[in-house]
Design a protein around this motif. Structure first.
Motif, PDB file in Angstrom:
ATOM      1  N   LYS A   1     -10.509   6.443  -2.072  1.00  9.56           N
ATOM      2  CA  LYS A   1     -10.575   7.901  -2.040  1.00  9.56           C
ATOM      3  C   LYS A   1     -10.989   8.248  -0.611  1.00  9.56           C
TER       4      LYS A   1
ATOM      5  N   THR B   1      -5.610   9.844  -1.456  1.00  9.55           N
ATOM      6  CA  THR B   1      -5.855   8.598  -2.175  1.00  9.55           C
ATOM      7  C   THR B   1      -4.850   7.569  -1.690  1.00  9.55           C
ATOM      8  N   ARG B   2      -5.352   6.389  -1.349  1.00 10.66           N
ATOM      9  CA  ARG B   2      -4.515   5.257  -0.933  1.00 10.66           C
ATOM     10  C   ARG B   2      -4.729   4.138  -1.939  1.00 10.66           C
ATOM     11  N   GLU B   3      -3.627   3.520  -2.354  1.00  3.73           N
ATOM     12  CA  GLU B   3      -3.710   2.427  -3.317  1.00  3.73           C
ATOM     13  C   GLU B   3      -3.167   1.142  -2.716  1.00  3.73           C
TER      14      GLU B   3
ATOM     15  N   SER C   1      -1.065   7.989  -2.873  1.00  2.00           N
ATOM     16  CA  SER C   1      -0.738   8.510  -4.201  1.00  2.00           C
ATOM     17  C   SER C   1      -1.207   9.945  -4.424  1.00  2.00           C
TER      18      SER C   1
ATOM     19  N   THR D   1      -6.150  -5.369  -6.979  1.00  7.97           N
ATOM     20  CA  THR D   1      -5.721  -3.976  -6.899  1.00  7.97           C
ATOM     21  C   THR D   1      -6.902  -3.201  -6.334  1.00  7.97           C
TER      22      THR D   1
ATOM     23  N   VAL E   1      -8.239   0.955  -4.849  1.00  6.45           N
ATOM     24  CA  VAL E   1      -8.007   2.388  -4.638  1.00  6.45           C
ATOM     25  C   VAL E   1      -9.061   2.891  -3.663  1.00  6.45           C
TER      26      VAL E   1
ATOM     27  N   THR F   1       0.841  -1.194   0.000  1.00  4.65           N
ATOM     28  CA  THR F   1       0.000   0.000   0.000  1.00  4.65           C
ATOM     29  C   THR F   1       0.878   1.246   0.000  1.00  4.65           C
TER      30      THR F   1
END
Length: 147
Positions: free
Chosen positions: A117, A97-99, A89, A113, A115, A86
């Motif tokens: 918000k 935003t975390r990915e 971004s 994958t 994402v 993780t």
């Protein structure tokens, strides 16, 4: 983990073991387990950066998921070890935003994958607020963008 090609570097890795409790009637990890694991990886990363739940409570601020996208690419089964990578971004105003990028440790197959918000809220009221200085200082410096 050094031989895995991540979408960005550096990522924060969190190792997850798929247990009996995670397996559903289709004999693979239930979608709800991925949500729980993403949350676990996010908190571990945040704490490693220096912000934990006690800091959130003391500041009366927190990052809440406003929108989440999960892309399930392959099943995980009992006893799989998954690496939940993780990173942050984006961070600006009241938003982050975390990915997530999840691979099976044994064969490096991409499993998921995702994402998130996120929006900064005042915990006591639930109202959206700008990121406090403490979040900007910690999370802002941790933002990684794809090259």
């Amino acid at each position: 983990m050094n031989d895995i090609v991540w979408p960005v570097n550096p990522v924060y890795p969190c190792i997850i073991d798929v247990s009996h409790d995670d397996i559903d009637g289709l004999n693979h990890a239930n979608n709800g387990s991925y949500v729980k694991w993403c949350e676990q990886a996010a908190w571990e990363h945040s704490q490693a950066l220096g912000l934990g739940i006690k800091d959130y409570q003391a500041l009366d601020r927190g990052m809440a998921v406003r929108h989440a996208e999960y892309h399930y690419l392959a099943p995980a089964i009992l006893n799989d070890k998954l690496i939940f990578a993780t990173w942050l971004s984006h961070s600006a105003g009241s938003k982050m935003t975390r990915e997530f990028y999840v691979v099976r440790q044994s064969d490096h197959k991409v499993i998921l994958t995702a994402v998130w918000k996120l929006v900064c809220i005042e915990i006591s009221s639930g109202k959206i607020k700008r990121l406090p200085t403490e979040f900007i200082d910690v999370y802002g410096k941790a933002v990684i963008t794809q090259e």
